[in-house]
Write a protein that holds these residues in place. Structure first.
Motif, mmCIF file in Angstrom:
data_model
loop_
_atom_site.group_PDB
_atom_site.id
_atom_site.type_symbol
_atom_site.label_atom_id
_atom_site.label_comp_id
_atom_site.label_asym_id
_atom_site.label_seq_id
_atom_site.Cartn_x
_atom_site.Cartn_y
_atom_site.Cartn_z
ATOM 1 N N MET A 89 67.727 -52.194 56.029
ATOM 2 C CA MET A 89 67.324 -51.969 54.658
ATOM 3 C C MET A 89 67.878 -50.624 54.191
ATOM 4 S SD MET A 89 63.461 -51.627 53.133
ATOM 5 C CE MET A 89 63.093 -53.256 53.701
ATOM 6 N N PRO A 90 68.560 -50.580 53.061
ATOM 7 C CA PRO A 90 69.128 -49.307 52.598
ATOM 8 C C PRO A 90 68.072 -48.362 52.050
ATOM 9 C CG PRO A 90 69.551 -51.029 50.999
ATOM 10 C CD PRO A 90 68.913 -51.691 52.198
ATOM 11 N N TRP A 91 68.342 -47.083 52.165
ATOM 12 C CA TRP A 91 67.528 -46.030 51.585
ATOM 13 C C TRP A 91 68.379 -45.328 50.541
ATOM 14 C CZ3 TRP A 91 62.616 -43.810 52.559
ATOM 15 C CH2 TRP A 91 61.834 -44.538 53.459
ATOM 16 N N PHE A 92 67.737 -44.698 49.582
ATOM 17 C CA PHE A 92 68.443 -44.026 48.508
ATOM 18 C C PHE A 92 68.022 -42.572 48.400
ATOM 19 C CE2 PHE A 92 68.367 -48.470 47.474
ATOM 20 C CZ PHE A 92 69.639 -48.717 46.990
ATOM 21 N N LEU A 93 69.001 -41.719 48.179
ATOM 22 C CA LEU A 93 68.769 -40.346 47.775
ATOM 23 C C LEU A 93 68.805 -40.386 46.256
ATOM 24 C CD1 LEU A 93 68.858 -37.182 48.309
ATOM 25 C CD2 LEU A 93 71.308 -37.425 47.966
ATOM 26 N N ILE A 101 63.990 -39.117 48.487
ATOM 27 C CA ILE A 101 64.527 -40.348 49.058
ATOM 28 C C ILE A 101 63.483 -41.450 48.910
ATOM 29 C CG2 ILE A 101 66.080 -39.204 50.691
ATOM 30 C CD1 ILE A 101 64.056 -39.919 52.922
ATOM 31 N N ALA A 102 63.972 -42.678 48.812
ATOM 32 C CA ALA A 102 63.075 -43.827 48.666
ATOM 33 C C ALA A 102 63.842 -45.112 48.930
ATOM 34 C CB ALA A 102 62.487 -43.866 47.272
ATOM 35 N N ILE A 103 63.101 -46.175 49.177
ATOM 36 C CA ILE A 103 63.695 -47.503 49.307
ATOM 37 C C ILE A 103 63.891 -48.111 47.921
ATOM 38 C CG2 ILE A 103 63.300 -49.854 50.127
ATOM 39 C CD1 ILE A 103 61.767 -48.608 52.487
ATOM 40 N N ASP A 104 62.914 -47.900 47.033
ATOM 41 C CA ASP A 104 62.941 -48.443 45.678
ATOM 42 C C ASP A 104 62.835 -47.276 44.694
ATOM 43 O OD1 ASP A 104 62.442 -49.625 43.207
ATOM 44 O OD2 ASP A 104 61.025 -51.098 44.011
ATOM 45 N N ALA A 125 60.519 -47.791 41.497
ATOM 46 C CA ALA A 125 59.093 -47.705 41.815
ATOM 47 C C ALA A 125 58.695 -46.262 42.103
ATOM 48 C CB ALA A 125 58.767 -48.594 43.009
ATOM 49 N N ARG A 126 59.550 -45.534 42.791
ATOM 50 C CA ARG A 126 59.244 -44.138 43.106
ATOM 51 C C ARG A 126 59.241 -43.292 41.841
ATOM 52 N NH1 ARG A 126 56.144 -41.001 45.726
ATOM 53 N NH2 ARG A 126 57.088 -39.155 46.599
ATOM 54 N N PHE A 127 60.173 -43.550 40.917
ATOM 55 C CA PHE A 127 60.185 -42.839 39.643
ATOM 56 C C PHE A 127 58.878 -43.091 38.895
ATOM 57 C CE2 PHE A 127 60.940 -42.585 35.086
ATOM 58 C CZ PHE A 127 61.412 -41.291 34.971
ATOM 59 N N ALA A 128 58.414 -44.332 38.903
ATOM 60 C CA ALA A 128 57.154 -44.669 38.239
ATOM 61 C C ALA A 128 55.992 -43.882 38.848
ATOM 62 C CB ALA A 128 56.892 -46.172 38.323
ATOM 63 N N GLN A 129 56.004 -43.705 40.159
ATOM 64 C CA GLN A 129 54.960 -42.901 40.807
ATOM 65 C C GLN A 129 55.026 -41.452 40.332
ATOM 66 O OE1 GLN A 129 55.897 -43.663 44.958
ATOM 67 N NE2 GLN A 129 54.021 -44.877 45.170
ATOM 68 N N HIS A 130 56.241 -40.898 40.307
ATOM 69 C CA HIS A 130 56.396 -39.518 39.832
ATOM 70 C C HIS A 130 55.913 -39.393 38.393
ATOM 71 C CE1 HIS A 130 58.458 -37.808 43.272
ATOM 72 N NE2 HIS A 130 59.379 -38.753 43.248
ATOM 73 N N ALA A 189 72.657 -46.096 54.642
ATOM 74 C CA ALA A 189 72.379 -47.224 55.529
ATOM 75 C C ALA A 189 70.949 -47.221 56.071
ATOM 76 C CB ALA A 189 73.371 -47.244 56.685
ATOM 77 N N ASP A 190 70.391 -46.016 56.275
ATOM 78 C CA ASP A 190 69.050 -45.943 56.856
ATOM 79 C C ASP A 190 68.364 -44.646 56.440
ATOM 80 O OD1 ASP A 190 70.077 -43.889 58.599
ATOM 81 O OD2 ASP A 190 70.752 -45.438 59.977
ATOM 82 N N ARG A 191 67.094 -44.538 56.810
ATOM 83 C CA ARG A 191 66.296 -43.380 56.421
ATOM 84 C C ARG A 191 66.842 -42.082 57.011
ATOM 85 N NH1 ARG A 191 59.828 -42.645 56.118
ATOM 86 N NH2 ARG A 191 59.921 -40.511 55.408
ATOM 87 N N ALA A 192 67.315 -42.123 58.230
ATOM 88 C CA ALA A 192 67.816 -40.913 58.878
ATOM 89 C C ALA A 192 68.988 -40.316 58.100
ATOM 90 C CB ALA A 192 68.233 -41.219 60.311
ATOM 91 N N ARG A 193 69.903 -41.155 57.672
ATOM 92 C CA ARG A 193 71.057 -40.657 56.911
ATOM 93 C C ARG A 193 70.636 -40.155 55.533
ATOM 94 N NH1 ARG A 193 74.478 -45.397 59.345
ATOM 95 N NH2 ARG A 193 75.348 -44.298 61.127
ATOM 96 N N ALA A 194 69.709 -40.850 54.894
ATOM 97 C CA ALA A 194 69.213 -40.411 53.593
ATOM 98 C C ALA A 194 68.494 -39.071 53.724
ATOM 99 C CB ALA A 194 68.293 -41.462 52.987
#
Length: 80
Positions: free
Chosen positions: A1-5, A19-22, A25-30, A54-59
């Motif tokens: 599952m990809p992660w996003f910066l 960083i977040a997966i979605d 949705a994270r913007f809405a939380q902020h 590609a993953d949380r570690a890289r993000a």
């Protein structure tokens, strides 16, 4: 599952990095005040950019380096 910066422009002109997966949705939380403490007092205005990893570690690694940039440098990164 990809992660996003992602980079958020805040009402005070600052740029928040996270960083977040979605990102939407994270913007809405902020925006609702349930995100990071930083964005509770500096309301987010828009998502400036998001970058897929590609993953949380890289993000997380990318987040570590981007958080050390100045707001001007973050805006330049968002602009491409």
């Amino acid at each position: 599952m990809p992660w996003f910066l992602y980079l958020l422009e805040c009402a005070d002109g600052s740029v928040y990095t996270g960083i977040a997966i979605d990102v939407a949705a994270r913007f809405a939380q902020h925006a609702s005040g349930t995100g990071a403490r930083y964005t509770r007092s500096r309301k987010p205005v828009q998502v400036l950019a998001q970058f897929e990893f590609a993953d949380r570690a890289r993000a997380s690694s990318a987040e570590y380096w981007v958080k050390r940039l100045t707001p001007r440098e973050k805006r330049a990164l968002a602009a491409g």
